[in-house]
Design a protein around this motif. Structure first.
Motif: not given
Length: 700
Positions: A384-387, A410, A557-562
């Motif tokens: 994800a974006k935040d690793k 992460t 948001g293209d954020d897989h943690t969403a």
């Protein structure tokens, strides 16, 4: 005591039933693979909705917008054959290929134009013209240096544990260090069919069971690049193939995560609830960014029987997982842990995601309790974006759910041993979610909507009332039932597109659509499907979702943690001339018929590759390329077809899109097939069939 050789089959032949009930799968396949799961009521008796209950109106509306093509449109494209052509295809040489390719001047399977392979019933792997394929590994081929050459009349459990296993499913290929010519092939061996594997009367009942336990599991095999770009073969010198490995139904596995040591995971053989012997019923899988392989334990319930009563403490839990004690493998005759009356907890030690490190052949593989326990088709990972690490998973059962896991820690991208060791712990802590889908109704002409990931548990806190962390992880299905997710039509492989970041899920089928527990109503317009027309046969109406879907998810948001997402039904599979089919809006007269999507994969341009299992359109199963973006979005093109009665597994695209690996599972598996009377002899190296892994590439 010496047992006499079997005078009959160790497992009964399966009677052929009337009607079209499980796609083109034989009853033998249903019996040996999943203990006839589709013949039993859905284990999910909760009041949670099905996906089409919530969004069916949108599909009906979109059908009106897209219209229905006539039968003639399909025949005109060259994608269908009349009965005379079908008969010719039946007797065609096994080296037959598809139609002429329009060469794009590149080896890149993601870019090259090809004429789709026509539906056929050949006993061959048929690839698009201009391409070729090699058989890389077959059942029985030596994996370890001291393995004997395969002799079907002289099999021993000791030899089988050193040879390539049976019915390969998942295929993964990993680079081997800095070598440009060597790689590691990792493959699952899902199940065995004793009717086809052993000569009648040659082996005792006990020997057959021991052999079959050894032919389950996984293989790690070193492969080397061939002379033709894109081709590969097993490394010829096994003494130097130091990473080669066989994992069987008796290999020790380490349990990891919060549930380790739980009383319900302890047995007489493992008083600490920490070490499990073996893995089996392994279906799909995935690669991790740290270079390991994940594998899903799927239809494990059919391996356990009973000598007496079942433990009343687990009546509801057993029922939810389809555990009845009526398993027909008979493994309890040689190992009491498969007798539920003796070991009621052993069954809880299966149904996990397992992890194997191909670069550590002496390291015990793991079973990750943090990823939940259900009938795992597989698991695929994205950073994800935040690793943080996100793992997507499907529970392959009619009426069950889709899941994801988000790690607490992460990912460390450093190319060091320390970073790799740290990353290998990421799947032990985090949060497990289950999916709920909501449709947009009749407001637009699209079959789409929004969704929510509902948290089930973290490694320290359960979010399900009345259930502890370990309750949720060991009995994930029951936990999910309580929070209102969406029932799905057999969610199988779920994977992440490396280009557009979207998630694609194969929903294979649901033959029970329209029965008392899955009712027909205005919101379920696919309760009648059109089947068996791809080979020129008349369209036939059949109840149930027979052909399956491809579901496309976009994380907010293209954020897989969403915890929220959007979704649309990209493909409604089937014959293009049938009114209910849909191909992302692409011209239905210019697509290949496709039925029962199972496994999915991507090339480096983001094209979706779909493997099918149980095609009901009258043709052999196959592998299809589908564009997901641009003007050709939804264009389904068949690239390869399987031999008779075989399922397509894998696939895996690598080597700069020059190599397409796929597995040919259960060739020749029919209701009448035995070792002496095979339906297929593919790959035609013997007078009996041998499941195998292949690689396709451009001809030279």
């Amino acid at each position: 005591m010496t047992l006499a050789p079997e005078s009959r089959r160790t497992l009964p032949l399966v009677e052929v039933g009337p009607g079209l009930r499980h796609g083109s799968r034989s009853y033998a396949t249903c019996h040996f693979r999943c203990a006839n799961a589709c013949d039993h009521p859905e284990p999910n008796t909760s009041e949670n909705n099905h996906i089409r209950d919530e969004v069916g109106h949108a599909l009906k509306r979109r059908t009106l917008f897209t219209g229905a093509a006539g039968l003639g449109a399909v025949v005109a494209t060259g994608l269908a054959l009349d009965p005379r052509a079908a008969a010719a295809a039946e007797s065609a040489p096994t080296v037959a290929r598809g139609g002429a390719a329009r060469v794009a001047g590149t080896d890149d399977l993601a870019k090259v134009e090809f004429k789709p392979v026509a539906p056929n019933k050949r006993d061959a792997v048929v690839v698009a013209d201009g391409f070729d394929h090699d058989v890389v590994m077959r059942w029985g081929d030596p994996v370890l240096a001291d393995a004997p050459e395969f002799d079907v009349y002289q099999q021993t459990p000791e030899a089988a544990a050193k040879q390539f296993g049976y019915n390969n499913d998942y295929v993964g290929v990993l680079p081997l260090g800095k070598s440009a010519t060597e790689a590691l092939l990792v493959c699952n061996h899902e199940y065995t069919n004793e009717n086809m594997m052993y000569p009648t009367g040659k082996y005792t009942s006990a020997q057959i069971k021991q052999l079959s336990m050894a032919y389950h599991g996984m293989s790690v095999v070193q492969i080397t690049r061939g002379l033709v770009p894109g081709s590969w073969a097993q490394s010829s010198d096994l003494s130097k193939a130091v990473y080669n490995r066989r994992i069987t139904a008796t290999t020790p596995f380490q349990l990891t995560g919060p549930a380790v040591g739980d009383e319900r995971l302890k047995t007489k053989q493992d008083k600490f609830g920490a070490i499990v012997k073996g893995t089996f019923a392994n279906c799909a899988g995935g690669l991790t960014p740290w270079g390991t392989v994940l594998s899903g334990e799927e239809n494990f319930n059919g391996y356990f029987d009973k000598s007496g009563s079942l433990d009343s403490r687990y009546t509801a839990q057993y029922a939810r997982y389809g555990i009845t004690g009526s398993g027909s493998r008979g493994w309890s005759e040689i190992d009491s842990r498969f007798d539920l009356s003796i070991e009621p907890h052993e069954v809880h030690r299966f149904g996990w995601i397992v992890e194997v490190d191909p670069l550590k052949p002496n390291e015990a593989p793991k079973k990750h309790t943090m990823l939940g326990r259900f009938k795992h088709e597989g698991a695929n990972v994205v950073i994800a974006k935040d690793k943080r690490v996100v793992v997507y998973m499907g529970d392959d059962e009619r009426g069950d759910y889709m899941y994801k896991f988000v790690s607490a820690g992460t990912f460390d991208p450093a190319n060091t041993a320390k970073a790799r060791a740290k990353n290998k712990l990421l799947l032990d802590k985090g949060t497990l979610y289950v999916a709920k889908f909501t449709g947009n109704g009749t407001a637009d002409s699209k079959y789409d909507g929004t969704g929510q990931w509902i948290p089930l548990t973290s490694d320290t806190q359960s979010f399900v009332d009345g259930m502890s962390v370990n309750d949720v992880l060991i009995f994930t299905r029951l936990a999910a039932d309580k929070v209102g997710p969406t029932k799905m039509d057999r969610p199988e492989d779920v994977d992440i597109n490396p280009v557009n970041g979207k998630v694609y899920a194969a929903l294979t089928n649901n033959s029970n659509r329209g029965n008392a527990t899955t009712p027909v109503d205005e919101a379920n317009p696919l309760s009648t499907s059109m089947v068996r027309s791809a080979l020129g046969q008349p369209l036939t109406s059949a109840s149930g979702n027979r052909n399956g879907y491809i579901l496309e998810l976009t994380a907010d948001g293209d954020d897989h943690t969403a915890t929220t997402f959007g979704w649309d039904l990209m493909l409604v599979c089937g014959d293009p001339s049938a009114p209910e089919t849909y191909f992302a809006g692409f011209d239905k007269s210019k697509v290949s018929p496709i039925s029962c999507p199972d496994n999915v994969a991507f090339d480096s341009l983001g094209n979706l590759w779909i493997a099918t299992d149980g095609n009901v359109l009258g043709s052999n199963d196959g592998l299809f390329r589908v564009a997901v973006e641009g003007a050709n979005r939804g264009q389904v093109q068949q690239f390869v077809t399987m031999p008779k009665n075989a399922e397509t597994c894998g696939p895996f695209i690598t080597d700069n899109n020059r190599s397409l690996f796929f597995a040919v599972q259960h060739p020749g598996e029919s209701d009448t097939a035995t070792f002496e009377t095979p339906t297929s002899t593919w790959p035609h190296s013997d007078d009996f069939p041998r499941p195998a892994v292949c690689v396709a590439f451009r001809k030279r």
